[in-house]
Write an enzyme that holds these catalytic residues in place. Structure first.
Site, PDB file in Angstrom:
ATOM      1  N   ASP A 174       0.844  -1.195   0.000  1.00 26.47           N
ATOM      2  CA  ASP A 174       0.000   0.000   0.000  1.00 26.47           C
ATOM      3  C   ASP A 174       0.878   1.243   0.000  1.00 26.47           C
ATOM      4  O   ASP A 174       2.020   1.204   0.458  1.00 26.47           O
ATOM      5  CB  ASP A 174      -0.906   0.009   1.241  1.00 26.47           C
ATOM      6  CG  ASP A 174      -1.994  -1.062   1.188  1.00 26.47           C
ATOM      7  OD1 ASP A 174      -2.430  -1.412   0.089  1.00 26.47           O
ATOM      8  OD2 ASP A 174      -2.390  -1.525   2.266  1.00 26.47           O
ATOM      9  N   ASP A 227      -6.916  -1.443  -4.665  1.00 29.02           N
ATOM     10  CA  ASP A 227      -8.014  -1.071  -3.769  1.00 29.02           C
ATOM     11  C   ASP A 227      -8.894   0.002  -4.411  1.00 29.02           C
ATOM     12  O   ASP A 227     -10.117  -0.040  -4.311  1.00 29.02           O
ATOM     13  CB  ASP A 227      -7.474  -0.533  -2.438  1.00 29.02           C
ATOM     14  CG  ASP A 227      -6.657  -1.549  -1.662  1.00 29.02           C
ATOM     15  OD1 ASP A 227      -6.912  -2.758  -1.808  1.00 29.02           O
ATOM     16  OD2 ASP A 227      -5.767  -1.117  -0.911  1.00 29.02           O
TER      17      ASP A 227
END
Length: 163
Positions: free
Chosen positions: A122, A140
């Site tokens: 991330d 995401d």
């Protein structure tokens, strides 16, 4: 082959594009950012490399390792479900096909990380002062946009309450 082009599977190039963008973005993040050290971009946005062993918002992050098998299996099941759904849709149902392919590409992108590393990479870090939203990635983002498109389509559908 003719059947393929008349179904939602004709839109799989979008899922492939999501996976390619996701792989490149994560590669760039790993090679240009320092783990947990924010790189300020705007007053409310940093690029911050993080490794997420859990699900959304780091749910299950501290579990003993079973979560990777569970979340990877879930991604595989969802991906197969989406492929089946795309097979049943007409290629003309653009909105639904694009939405499903965004979700599929995002699921594959994050599953790829879980298989290779045991965690998801991330790096998008939005914040207001000291409050930080969960750090997330391009996969995401694709999943969220695709899910929002599906929800929007469902809410606008005139026959949604007739079943």
């Amino acid at each position: 082959m003719r059947k393929y082009f008349s179904t939602g599977l004709n839109w799989l190039w979008i899922a492939l594009l999501v996976v390619l963008i996701d792989r490149y973005a994560k590669y760039w993040a790993v090679h240009n950012l320092t783990l947990t050290e924010p790189l300020p971009i705007f007053s409310v946005f940093n690029l911050t490399l993080a490794y997420n062993k859990g699900a959304a918002f780091s749910f299950l992050h501290n579990a003993s390792g079973w979560q990777n098998l569970f979340l990877g299996s879930l991604a595989a099941i969802v991906s197969l479900f989406i492929l089946g759904w795309l097979w049943t849709l007409s290629a003309r149902e653009r909105w639904t096909n694009i939405a499903l392919c965004l979700v599929l590409g995002g699921a594959i992108g994050n599953a790829w990380d879980r298989i290779l590393y045991g965690y998801v990479i991330d790096f998008f870090d939005f914040h207001l002062g000291d409050w930080h939203f969960a750090i997330f990635n391009t996969a995401d983002s694709a999943i969220c946009v695709g899910a929002a498109m599906l929800l929007w389509h469902w809410l606008r559908s005139p026959d949604r309450g007739s079943h």
